[in-house]
Write a protein that holds these residues in place. Sequence first.
Motif, PDB file in Angstrom:
ATOM      1  N   ALA A 193       0.810  -1.217   0.000  1.00  0.00           N
ATOM      2  CA  ALA A 193       0.000   0.000   0.000  1.00  0.00           C
ATOM      3  C   ALA A 193       0.842   1.264   0.000  1.00  0.00           C
ATOM      4  O   ALA A 193       0.393   2.310  -0.472  1.00  0.00           O
ATOM      5  CB  ALA A 193      -0.936   0.002   1.209  1.00  0.00           C
ATOM      6  N   GLU A 194       2.050   1.166   0.529  1.00  0.00           N
ATOM      7  CA  GLU A 194       2.920   2.337   0.621  1.00  0.00           C
ATOM      8  C   GLU A 194       4.085   2.227  -0.353  1.00  0.00           C
ATOM      9  O   GLU A 194       4.514   1.133  -0.709  1.00  0.00           O
ATOM     10  CB  GLU A 194       3.472   2.477   2.048  1.00  0.00           C
ATOM     11  N   SER A 195       4.647   3.365  -0.760  1.00  0.00           N
ATOM     12  CA  SER A 195       5.833   3.381  -1.620  1.00  0.00           C
ATOM     13  C   SER A 195       7.057   2.944  -0.829  1.00  0.00           C
ATOM     14  O   SER A 195       7.020   2.861   0.404  1.00  0.00           O
ATOM     15  CB  SER A 195       6.062   4.799  -2.154  1.00  0.00           C
ATOM     16  N   VAL A 196       8.155   2.674  -1.528  1.00  0.00           N
ATOM     17  CA  VAL A 196       9.386   2.285  -0.833  1.00  0.00           C
ATOM     18  C   VAL A 196       9.863   3.407   0.088  1.00  0.00           C
ATOM     19  O   VAL A 196      10.461   3.143   1.139  1.00  0.00           O
ATOM     20  CB  VAL A 196      10.499   1.896  -1.835  1.00  0.00           C
ATOM     21  N   GLU A 197       9.591   4.656  -0.270  1.00  0.00           N
ATOM     22  CA  GLU A 197       9.997   5.779   0.575  1.00  0.00           C
ATOM     23  C   GLU A 197       9.267   5.769   1.913  1.00  0.00           C
ATOM     24  O   GLU A 197       9.776   6.304   2.909  1.00  0.00           O
ATOM     25  CB  GLU A 197       9.728   7.112  -0.140  1.00  0.00           C
ATOM     26  N   ARG A 198       8.099   5.142   1.951  1.00  0.00           N
ATOM     27  CA  ARG A 198       7.318   5.047   3.188  1.00  0.00           C
ATOM     28  C   ARG A 198       7.452   3.676   3.848  1.00  0.00           C
ATOM     29  O   ARG A 198       6.698   3.334   4.752  1.00  0.00           O
ATOM     30  CB  ARG A 198       5.845   5.327   2.882  1.00  0.00           C
ATOM     31  N   GLY A 199       8.396   2.885   3.366  1.00  0.00           N
ATOM     32  CA  GLY A 199       8.639   1.586   3.983  1.00  0.00           C
ATOM     33  C   GLY A 199       7.819   0.449   3.425  1.00  0.00           C
ATOM     34  O   GLY A 199       7.780  -0.641   3.999  1.00  0.00           O
ATOM     35  N   GLY A 200       7.136   0.678   2.284  1.00  0.00           N
ATOM     36  CA  GLY A 200       6.350  -0.383   1.673  1.00  0.00           C
ATOM     37  C   GLY A 200       7.174  -1.223   0.717  1.00  0.00           C
ATOM     38  O   GLY A 200       8.280  -0.859   0.333  1.00  0.00           O
ATOM     39  N   GLY A 201       6.620  -2.368   0.320  1.00  0.00           N
ATOM     40  CA  GLY A 201       7.252  -3.196  -0.688  1.00  0.00           C
ATOM     41  C   GLY A 201       8.143  -4.297  -0.154  1.00  0.00           C
ATOM     42  O   GLY A 201       8.331  -4.477   1.055  1.00  0.00           O
ATOM     43  N   ALA A 202       8.709  -5.035  -1.101  1.00  0.00           N
ATOM     44  CA  ALA A 202       9.474  -6.238  -0.778  1.00  0.00           C
ATOM     45  C   ALA A 202      10.808  -5.946  -0.103  1.00  0.00           C
ATOM     46  O   ALA A 202      11.245  -6.697   0.761  1.00  0.00           O
ATOM     47  CB  ALA A 202       9.694  -7.056  -2.054  1.00  0.00           C
ATOM     48  N   MET A 203      11.475  -4.867  -0.508  1.00  0.00           N
ATOM     49  CA  MET A 203      12.796  -4.588   0.062  1.00  0.00           C
ATOM     50  C   MET A 203      12.738  -4.432   1.571  1.00  0.00           C
ATOM     51  O   MET A 203      13.492  -5.078   2.309  1.00  0.00           O
ATOM     52  CB  MET A 203      13.387  -3.331  -0.571  1.00  0.00           C
ATOM     53  N   TRP A 204      11.834  -3.575   2.054  1.00  0.00           N
ATOM     54  CA  TRP A 204      11.775  -3.322   3.493  1.00  0.00           C
ATOM     55  C   TRP A 204      11.155  -4.484   4.262  1.00  0.00           C
ATOM     56  O   TRP A 204      11.346  -4.606   5.468  1.00  0.00           O
ATOM     57  CB  TRP A 204      10.980  -2.045   3.770  1.00  0.00           C
ATOM     58  N   ASP A 205      10.429  -5.360   3.565  1.00  0.00           N
ATOM     59  CA  ASP A 205       9.762  -6.483   4.228  1.00  0.00           C
ATOM     60  C   ASP A 205      10.644  -7.728   4.273  1.00  0.00           C
ATOM     61  O   ASP A 205      10.931  -8.276   5.335  1.00  0.00           O
ATOM     62  CB  ASP A 205       8.447  -6.786   3.507  1.00  0.00           C
ATOM     63  N   ILE A 206      11.095  -8.190   3.107  1.00  0.00           N
ATOM     64  CA  ILE A 206      11.899  -9.416   3.062  1.00  0.00           C
ATOM     65  C   ILE A 206      13.303  -9.187   2.515  1.00  0.00           C
ATOM     66  O   ILE A 206      14.213  -9.965   2.803  1.00  0.00           O
ATOM     67  CB  ILE A 206      11.195 -10.528   2.257  1.00  0.00           C
ATOM     68  N   GLY A 207      13.480  -8.117   1.742  1.00  0.00           N
ATOM     69  CA  GLY A 207      14.805  -7.838   1.206  1.00  0.00           C
ATOM     70  C   GLY A 207      15.819  -7.527   2.287  1.00  0.00           C
ATOM     71  O   GLY A 207      17.013  -7.822   2.147  1.00  0.00           O
ATOM     72  N   CYS A 208      15.351  -6.926   3.378  1.00  0.00           N
ATOM     73  CA  CYS A 208      16.281  -6.632   4.474  1.00  0.00           C
ATOM     74  C   CYS A 208      16.888  -7.905   5.042  1.00  0.00           C
ATOM     75  O   CYS A 208      18.040  -7.926   5.490  1.00  0.00           O
ATOM     76  CB  CYS A 208      15.584  -5.818   5.556  1.00  0.00           C
ATOM     77  N   TYR A 209      16.141  -9.023   5.022  1.00  0.00           N
ATOM     78  CA  TYR A 209      16.689 -10.320   5.432  1.00  0.00           C
ATOM     79  C   TYR A 209      17.796 -10.758   4.471  1.00  0.00           C
ATOM     80  O   TYR A 209      18.846 -11.244   4.891  1.00  0.00           O
ATOM     81  CB  TYR A 209      15.606 -11.397   5.415  1.00  0.00           C
ATOM     82  N   ALA A 210      17.522 -10.634   3.167  1.00  0.00           N
ATOM     83  CA  ALA A 210      18.492 -11.074   2.170  1.00  0.00           C
ATOM     84  C   ALA A 210      19.798 -10.313   2.317  1.00  0.00           C
ATOM     85  O   ALA A 210      20.891 -10.907   2.302  1.00  0.00           O
ATOM     86  CB  ALA A 210      17.923 -10.885   0.761  1.00  0.00           C
ATOM     87  N   ILE A 211      19.698  -9.009   2.459  1.00  0.00           N
ATOM     88  CA  ILE A 211      20.899  -8.188   2.592  1.00  0.00           C
ATOM     89  C   ILE A 211      21.602  -8.477   3.912  1.00  0.00           C
ATOM     90  O   ILE A 211      22.829  -8.604   3.976  1.00  0.00           O
ATOM     91  CB  ILE A 211      20.527  -6.702   2.437  1.00  0.00           C
ATOM     92  N   HIS A 212      20.829  -8.624   4.980  1.00  0.00           N
ATOM     93  CA  HIS A 212      21.434  -8.880   6.297  1.00  0.00           C
ATOM     94  C   HIS A 212      22.144 -10.225   6.341  1.00  0.00           C
ATOM     95  O   HIS A 212      23.286 -10.324   6.811  1.00  0.00           O
ATOM     96  CB  HIS A 212      20.350  -8.820   7.376  1.00  0.00           C
ATOM     97  N   SER A 213      21.502 -11.267   5.847  1.00  0.00           N
ATOM     98  CA  SER A 213      22.113 -12.603   5.904  1.00  0.00           C
ATOM     99  C   SER A 213      23.308 -12.704   4.964  1.00  0.00           C
ATOM    100  O   SER A 213      24.300 -13.369   5.286  1.00  0.00           O
ATOM    101  CB  SER A 213      21.083 -13.689   5.583  1.00  0.00           C
ATOM    102  N   ALA A 214      23.265 -12.034   3.810  1.00  0.00           N
ATOM    103  CA  ALA A 214      24.409 -12.067   2.897  1.00  0.00           C
ATOM    104  C   ALA A 214      25.608 -11.334   3.484  1.00  0.00           C
ATOM    105  O   ALA A 214      26.760 -11.766   3.319  1.00  0.00           O
ATOM    106  CB  ALA A 214      24.018 -11.450   1.556  1.00  0.00           C
ATOM    107  N   ARG A 215      25.359 -10.245   4.187  1.00  0.00           N
ATOM    108  CA  ARG A 215      26.444  -9.473   4.807  1.00  0.00           C
ATOM    109  C   ARG A 215      27.130 -10.227   5.927  1.00  0.00           C
ATOM    110  O   ARG A 215      28.280  -9.918   6.279  1.00  0.00           O
ATOM    111  CB  ARG A 215      25.892  -8.165   5.386  1.00  0.00           C
ATOM    112  N   LEU A 216      26.457 -11.205   6.502  1.00  0.00           N
ATOM    113  CA  LEU A 216      26.968 -11.928   7.663  1.00  0.00           C
ATOM    114  C   LEU A 216      28.348 -12.531   7.424  1.00  0.00           C
ATOM    115  O   LEU A 216      29.144 -12.685   8.356  1.00  0.00           O
ATOM    116  CB  LEU A 216      25.962 -13.035   8.039  1.00  0.00           C
ATOM    117  N   PHE A 217      28.654 -12.852   6.168  1.00  0.00           N
ATOM    118  CA  PHE A 217      29.861 -13.622   5.879  1.00  0.00           C
ATOM    119  C   PHE A 217      31.027 -12.775   5.373  1.00  0.00           C
ATOM    120  O   PHE A 217      32.063 -13.306   4.990  1.00  0.00           O
ATOM    121  CB  PHE A 217      29.515 -14.730   4.890  1.00  0.00           C
ATOM    122  N   PHE A 218      30.862 -11.470   5.396  1.00  0.00           N
ATOM    123  CA  PHE A 218      31.950 -10.567   5.042  1.00  0.00           C
ATOM    124  C   PHE A 218      32.252  -9.673   6.234  1.00  0.00           C
ATOM    125  O   PHE A 218      31.349  -9.256   6.955  1.00  0.00           O
ATOM    126  CB  PHE A 218      31.576  -9.720   3.822  1.00  0.00           C
TER     127      PHE A 218
END
Length: 337
Positions: free
Chosen positions: A173-198
């Motif tokens: 319902a909200e734009s990415v600027e307002r925290g809506g969408g896949a990045m802020w919902d599940i993408g943050c997991y992808a980025i966080h877990s990938a960063r774990l190993f560097f």
Amino acid sequence: MGNNSKLRWGILGAARVNERLLPAIVEAQNSELVAIASRRPGAAAQTLAKYAPQLQGVHMYDDLDELLDDPDVQAVYLPMANHEHAEWALRAIDQGKHVLCEKPMALTVADIEAIKAAAYRRHVTVMEGFMYRFHPQHARVLELVRSGLIGEIRSVRATYSFMMRPARMYRLAESVERGGGAMWDIGCYAIHSARLFFDQAPLAVTAMAKYVESGADVTNSGIMDFGDGKFAHFDFSFERARRSEYEVIGTKGGVKCHTVWQLPGDVPVISWWTEDGQQCEERLPAANHFRLEIEHFSDCVLNGKPPLLSLDDARINCQTIVAALQSAAQGQRVTLT
């Protein structure tokens, strides 16, 4: 109601995640649920009745500030809408409450820096709620990686997805600027877990995305550049079958975590292989990463320990997310500063 051996919790909102989080507070050995608040009249009582009907004496509020004013509440769990996290984390900190904030901690790096400064000033513990990180399977993956079994890490691939159901359409319902969408919902997991190993923050990010009319992304894919030919690939979507996995590839082999989002009844599976022909699949005991997260945070507060996930980690994750969103919007590589 107080118990000095237990951290006294209040929940600041009646969000859906309480299905897993509220029972985790109740079940944790060093935690006690003492209050729930919601802006919807009666929603706090309904939440308790649904997920922990056996509890007695829990304070119910139809005003969020009333919970923050409750002297019996030592720590708050904050599961509100993404764009509200920073505001209410700062309000809770200002009242001297410890804060476990559901991911993402905030939508801007400036907000996270403000939260860090406020937490230092008020001497409270604040942590971003990446519950997955507390499951023992990730400690096992890190153990394998640090043992040198797969050599020097050269790439990580993190994939997260599920088909969006009608009941979850509010996420778009909200734009990415307002925290809506896949990045802020599940993408943050992808980025966080990938960063774990560097052992460093990414140097740059390149991403592509598909958007809906609201300006929310429904699919996003990209690469984080860690320098020297080391990359982390992230891929997530609301338009694909359920996946929550990552794979770490080194110079001598690889390790894979097959299911990051552990649901009740799931069997944790890790597999690894090496260039010299070794192969292994490990099945670990089931664990409730929500309860383990609560127990960890409570232990940190009660015993003065630093949390596993620091606010510096939250800042780097936010900075990377913002860069990825910028890259997708502009169609170009974005360097992190």
